[in-house]
Design an enzyme around this catalytic site. Structure first.
Site, PDB file in Angstrom:
ATOM      1  N   TYR A 136       0.838  -1.216   0.000  1.00  0.00           N
ATOM      2  CA  TYR A 136       0.000   0.000   0.000  1.00  0.00           C
ATOM      3  C   TYR A 136       0.871   1.264   0.000  1.00  0.00           C
ATOM      4  O   TYR A 136       0.785   2.095  -0.915  1.00  0.00           O
ATOM      5  CB  TYR A 136      -0.908  -0.053   1.241  1.00  0.00           C
ATOM      6  N   ILE A 137       1.723   1.409   0.982  1.00  0.00           N
ATOM      7  CA  ILE A 137       2.512   2.640   1.077  1.00  0.00           C
ATOM      8  C   ILE A 137       3.632   2.624   0.026  1.00  0.00           C
ATOM      9  O   ILE A 137       3.890   3.627  -0.646  1.00  0.00           O
ATOM     10  CB  ILE A 137       3.082   2.799   2.509  1.00  0.00           C
TER      11      ILE A 137
ATOM     12  N   SER B   1       3.527 -11.253  -0.235  1.00  0.00           N
ATOM     13  CA  SER B   1       2.821 -11.897   0.880  1.00  0.00           C
ATOM     14  C   SER B   1       1.604 -11.078   1.287  1.00  0.00           C
ATOM     15  O   SER B   1       0.652 -11.610   1.848  1.00  0.00           O
ATOM     16  CB  SER B   1       3.755 -12.101   2.076  1.00  0.00           C
TER      17      SER B   1
ATOM     18  N   SER C 269       6.563   3.379  13.214  1.00  0.00           N
ATOM     19  CA  SER C 269       5.145   3.631  13.453  1.00  0.00           C
ATOM     20  C   SER C 269       4.962   4.392  14.754  1.00  0.00           C
ATOM     21  O   SER C 269       5.754   4.251  15.696  1.00  0.00           O
ATOM     22  CB  SER C 269       4.446   2.273  13.542  1.00  0.00           C
TER      23      SER C 269
ATOM     24  N   THR D 227       3.115   3.568  16.844  1.00  0.00           N
ATOM     25  CA  THR D 227       2.886   2.559  17.885  1.00  0.00           C
ATOM     26  C   THR D 227       4.079   2.473  18.850  1.00  0.00           C
ATOM     27  O   THR D 227       3.924   2.032  19.977  1.00  0.00           O
ATOM     28  CB  THR D 227       2.557   1.183  17.246  1.00  0.00           C
TER      29      THR D 227
ATOM     30  N   TYR E 225       3.842  -6.594  17.243  1.00  0.00           N
ATOM     31  CA  TYR E 225       4.131  -5.789  16.050  1.00  0.00           C
ATOM     32  C   TYR E 225       4.908  -4.532  16.448  1.00  0.00           C
ATOM     33  O   TYR E 225       5.955  -4.220  15.866  1.00  0.00           O
ATOM     34  CB  TYR E 225       2.824  -5.405  15.325  1.00  0.00           C
TER      35      TYR E 225
ATOM     36  N   LYS F 154       8.943  -3.035  15.622  1.00  0.00           N
ATOM     37  CA  LYS F 154       9.323  -1.699  15.145  1.00  0.00           C
ATOM     38  C   LYS F 154      10.317  -1.065  16.115  1.00  0.00           C
ATOM     39  O   LYS F 154      11.302  -0.446  15.694  1.00  0.00           O
ATOM     40  CB  LYS F 154       8.083  -0.811  14.967  1.00  0.00           C
TER      41      LYS F 154
ATOM     42  N   ASN G  67      -7.582  -2.196   9.895  1.00  0.00           N
ATOM     43  CA  ASN G  67      -7.600  -0.740  10.046  1.00  0.00           C
ATOM     44  C   ASN G  67      -8.964  -0.171   9.672  1.00  0.00           C
ATOM     45  O   ASN G  67      -9.724  -0.786   8.923  1.00  0.00           O
ATOM     46  CB  ASN G  67      -6.512  -0.091   9.175  1.00  0.00           C
TER      47      ASN G  67
ATOM     48  N   PRO H  60      -9.368  -3.038  24.993  1.00  0.00           N
ATOM     49  CA  PRO H  60      -8.339  -2.757  25.993  1.00  0.00           C
ATOM     50  C   PRO H  60      -7.095  -2.169  25.335  1.00  0.00           C
ATOM     51  O   PRO H  60      -6.699  -2.598  24.254  1.00  0.00           O
ATOM     52  CB  PRO H  60      -8.023  -4.131  26.603  1.00  0.00           C
TER      53      PRO H  60
HETATM   54  N1  LIG Z   1      -0.297   1.017   7.000  1.00  0.00           N
HETATM   55  C1  LIG Z   1      -0.110   1.487   8.211  1.00  0.00           C
HETATM   56  O1  LIG Z   1      -1.073   1.859   8.902  1.00  0.00           O
HETATM   57  C2  LIG Z   1       1.276   1.596   8.785  1.00  0.00           C
HETATM   58  C3  LIG Z   1       1.497   2.415   9.912  1.00  0.00           C
HETATM   59  C4  LIG Z   1       2.785   2.498  10.436  1.00  0.00           C
HETATM   60  C5  LIG Z   1       3.812   1.773   9.868  1.00  0.00           C
HETATM   61  N2  LIG Z   1       3.569   0.974   8.788  1.00  0.00           N
HETATM   62  C6  LIG Z   1       4.683   0.214   8.212  1.00  0.00           C
HETATM   63  O2  LIG Z   1       4.860   0.616   6.869  1.00  0.00           O
HETATM   64  C7  LIG Z   1       5.327  -0.493   6.085  1.00  0.00           C
HETATM   65  C8  LIG Z   1       4.428  -0.656   4.869  1.00  0.00           C
HETATM   66  O3  LIG Z   1       3.094  -0.795   5.305  1.00  0.00           O
HETATM   67  P1  LIG Z   1       1.894  -1.011   4.276  1.00  0.00           P
HETATM   68  O4  LIG Z   1       0.680  -0.484   4.923  1.00  0.00           O
HETATM   69  O5  LIG Z   1       2.279  -0.564   2.936  1.00  0.00           O
HETATM   70  O6  LIG Z   1       1.810  -2.588   4.319  1.00  0.00           O
HETATM   71  P2  LIG Z   1       1.645  -3.634   3.112  1.00  0.00           P
HETATM   72  O7  LIG Z   1       1.415  -4.951   3.742  1.00  0.00           O
HETATM   73  O8  LIG Z   1       0.656  -3.131   2.130  1.00  0.00           O
HETATM   74  O9  LIG Z   1       3.100  -3.576   2.436  1.00  0.00           O
HETATM   75  C9  LIG Z   1       4.170  -4.337   2.893  1.00  0.00           C
HETATM   76  C10 LIG Z   1       4.760  -5.048   1.693  1.00  0.00           C
HETATM   77  O10 LIG Z   1       5.885  -5.818   2.120  1.00  0.00           O
HETATM   78  C11 LIG Z   1       5.816  -7.094   1.515  1.00  0.00           C
HETATM   79  N3  LIG Z   1       6.562  -8.001   2.389  1.00  0.00           N
HETATM   80  C12 LIG Z   1       6.304  -8.332   3.679  1.00  0.00           C
HETATM   81  N4  LIG Z   1       7.248  -9.177   4.128  1.00  0.00           N
HETATM   82  C13 LIG Z   1       8.125  -9.364   3.112  1.00  0.00           C
HETATM   83  C14 LIG Z   1       9.313 -10.138   2.970  1.00  0.00           C
HETATM   84  N5  LIG Z   1       9.798 -10.887   3.952  1.00  0.00           N
HETATM   85  N6  LIG Z   1       9.950 -10.102   1.776  1.00  0.00           N
HETATM   86  C15 LIG Z   1       9.492  -9.341   0.743  1.00  0.00           C
HETATM   87  N7  LIG Z   1       8.378  -8.602   0.836  1.00  0.00           N
HETATM   88  C16 LIG Z   1       7.703  -8.614   2.012  1.00  0.00           C
HETATM   89  C17 LIG Z   1       4.350  -7.399   1.379  1.00  0.00           C
HETATM   90  O11 LIG Z   1       4.073  -8.342   0.349  1.00  0.00           O
HETATM   91  C18 LIG Z   1       3.780  -6.020   1.045  1.00  0.00           C
HETATM   92  O12 LIG Z   1       3.786  -5.799  -0.361  1.00  0.00           O
HETATM   93  C19 LIG Z   1       5.358  -1.688   7.015  1.00  0.00           C
HETATM   94  O13 LIG Z   1       6.664  -1.822   7.497  1.00  0.00           O
HETATM   95  C20 LIG Z   1       4.418  -1.277   8.134  1.00  0.00           C
HETATM   96  O14 LIG Z   1       4.738  -1.917   9.333  1.00  0.00           O
HETATM   97  C21 LIG Z   1       2.343   0.888   8.226  1.00  0.00           C
END
Ligand SMILES: NC(=O)c1ccc[n+]([C@@H]2O[C@H](COP(=O)([O-])OP(=O)(O)OC[C@H]3O[C@@H](n4cnc5c(N)ncnc54)[C@H](O)[C@@H]3O)[C@@H](O)[C@H]2O)c1
Length: 345
Positions: A15-16, A40, A129, A131, A155, A159, A205, A300
Site C-alpha cells: 500500500y505505502i 505476501s 510507526s 505505535t 508488532y 518496530k 484498520n 483494551p
Molecule cells: N499502514 C499502516 O497503517 C502503517 C502504519 C505504520 C507503519 N507501517 C509500516 O509501513 C510499512 C508498509 O506498510 P503497508 O501499509 O504498505 O503494508 P503492506 O502490507 O501493504 O506492504 C508491505 C509489503 O511488504 C511485503 N513483504 C512483507 N514481508 C516481506 C518479505 N519478507 N519479503 C518481501 N516482501 C515482504 C508485502 O508483500 C507487502 O507488499 C510496514 O513496514 C508497516 O509496518 C504501516
C-alpha cells in the site's frame, strides 16, 4: 557522479510502497526504482498500475527479503539508498502469532542491513510507526519524537527493536546514514484511483473497513467505545493521506543523499486528530450515503486521543501534509469504488 539515484524499495508493491514508487518515478528521472517484494500482502498487478500512472518501468524482483536471494539485487544494481517497508503490520494478528512477526520483520531488516554493509550502501529509510510511543496520556499530546518509547504488542515491539538495531548500527558505523519515519494513520489513495490499499479478508484498520462497508462486503463498522473524553466520545487519531506520506519519504531520501546525519527520527502525521465519527461523516459525504456503524465496547489498550507533533519534519525536511480529511475520504472511496475486488478486477 551519476545524476539518477537507484533506490531499493523493499515491500514496494504494498500500500505505502506503491505510492512511494509513484512519487519517486514522478521526479524527472532523479530516481530509478528497484522494487523487491514477495507479494505476501500485495498483488503483482500493482506494478502495471504504477506504469499506467507514471509511464515508467520499475525493475522488479520477487524475493523474500529474509532469503539469500536478496544478495542478487545488490550484485546486479549499484544501489544508493534503501527504503525498507517489508514487514507484516497487523497488530491483532501479531498478538496471536508473535513469532511470525519477529521472524519476518526483524530477520528481513537484518538481512538487508548486512547486505548494505557488505556492498557499502549507507543510506537507509525505515518504516516505523507511532505505535512505538506505547500508551499515550492526554497531557502528553501532541506527541513529539522525544516522547518515551514502549510497546503494547509484538508488532510494535518489532518496530521498536528495529529502531534499536538502527541506533546500534549508527553508533558503530560513522558512515551509516539513517532516517526513521514514524507514521501515524495512513489512509486515502492515489488520485487516479489506480493504486490503493487492498485489504485481504477482514481489515484490521478503520478506513479499509469503512470502504468494505461502502461496497456492501461488510454490514457495518464497529466503533470501539463512545464514552472517551473526546469531542463526541469516540477515539481520535491522526490520519495522513498516503500521498503526503509518500512525499515525506522523498524528502527523507533527499536529506540522506545530501547530508551525513547519522540517525534521525521524524513523525509523519497531520498534527491534528479526528474522531471515528468525524471520519465516518467525512467518508459518508464522499460516498453520498451514510455508512452504517454500531457502538461496541472499548478495546483494551486503546488511547482516547493520539496525534503527532510533526514540526520537526516541517523544520528539517521541509515537509507537511497538503491533503485534508475530505481529500483522504474522496480518494479512498474513488479507489475502492473503481476496484471493488482490489487489483483482481
Ligand atoms: N499502514 C499502516 O497503517 C502503517 C502504519 C505504520 C507503519 N507501517 C509500516 O509501513 C510499512 C508498509 O506498510 P503497508 O501499509 O504498505 O503494508 P503492506 O502490507 O501493504 O506492504 C508491505 C509489503 O511488504 C511485503 N513483504 C512483507 N514481508 C516481506 C518479505 N519478507 N519479503 C518481501 N516482501 C515482504 C508485502 O508483500 C507487502 O507488499 C510496514 O513496514 C508497516 O509496518 C504501516
Amino acid at each position: 557522479m551519476r545524476d539518477t539515484k537507484s533506490i531499493l524499495l523493499a515491500g514496494g508493491a504494498g500500500y505505502i510502497g506503491s505510492h512511494i514508487c509513484v512519487e519517486l518515478l514522478n521526479r524527472d528521472n532523479k530516481y530509478k526504482v528497484i522494487v523487491v517484494d514477495n507479494f505476501s500482502n500485495s498483488n503483482p498487478k500493482v506494478l502495471d498500475r504504477i506504469k499506467d500512472i507514471t509511464g515508467k518501468d520499475v525493475k522488479f524482483y520477487e524475493i523474500d527479503t529474509r532469503s539469500n536471494e536478496l544478495e542478487k539485487v545488490f550484485k546486479e544494481n549499484k544501489i544508493d539508498a534503501v527504503i525498507d517497508l517489508a514487514a507484516y503490520k497487523a497488530v491483532g494478528d501479531s498478538v496471536k502469532n508473535p513469532l511470525k512477526y519477529y521472524n519476518n520483520n526483524l530477520i528481513s531488516q537484518m538481512n538487508m542491513l548486512l547486505l548494505m554493509k557488505k556492498y557499502s550502501v549507507n543510506n537507509f529509510v525505515f518504516s516505523s510507526s507511532a505505535t512505538v510511543y506505547g500508551e499515550v496520556k492526554a497531557d502528553e499530546l501532541p506527541i513529539n519524537e522525544n516522547h518515551p518509547t514502549s510497546t503494547t504488542n509484538p508488532y510494535g515491539s518489532t518496530k521498536l527493536m528495529g529502531e534499536q538495531i538502527l541506533q546500534d548500527c549508527s553508533i558503530s558505523d560513522p558512515d551509516f546514514n539513517c532516517i526513521v519515519l514514524r507514521y501515524f494513520n495512513p489512509i486515502g489513495a492515489h488520485e487516479s484511483g489506480k493504486i490503493g490499499e487492498e485489504a485481504i479478508g477482514i481489515p484490521a484498520n478503520v478506513m479499509p473497513y469503512i470502504t468494505k462497508v461502502a461496497i456492501g462486503e461488510l454490514p457495518y463498522l464497529n466503533i470501539f467505545g463512545n464514552d472517551y473524553d473526546t469531542i463526541d466520545g469516540t477515539g481520535v487519531r491522526d490520519y495522513i493521506h498516503v500521498v503526503d506520506l509518500a512525499k515525506g519519504h522523498v524528502k527523507a531520501l533527499e536529506r540522506l543523499l545530501n547530508n551525513r546525519i547519522g540517525i534521525e527520527y521524524f513523525n509523519l502525521g497531520a498534527g491534528k486528530g479526528f474522531s471515528v465519527l468525524e471520519l465516518i461523516h467525512a467518508f459518508s459525504r464522499a460516498y453520498g450515503k451514510q455508512i452504517e456503524y454500531k457502538i461496541v465496547d472499548r478495546r483494551p489498550g486503546d488511547a482516547a486521543i493520539i496525534y503527532a507533533d510533526p514540526s520537526k519534519a516541517k523544520d528539517i525536511l521541509n515537509w507537511q501534509v497538503e491533503y485534508s480529511l475530505d481529500d483522504m475520504c474522496r480518494d479512498s472511496w474513488n479507489w475502492q469504488s473503481k476496484n471493488p475486488n482490489g487489483y483482481n478486477i
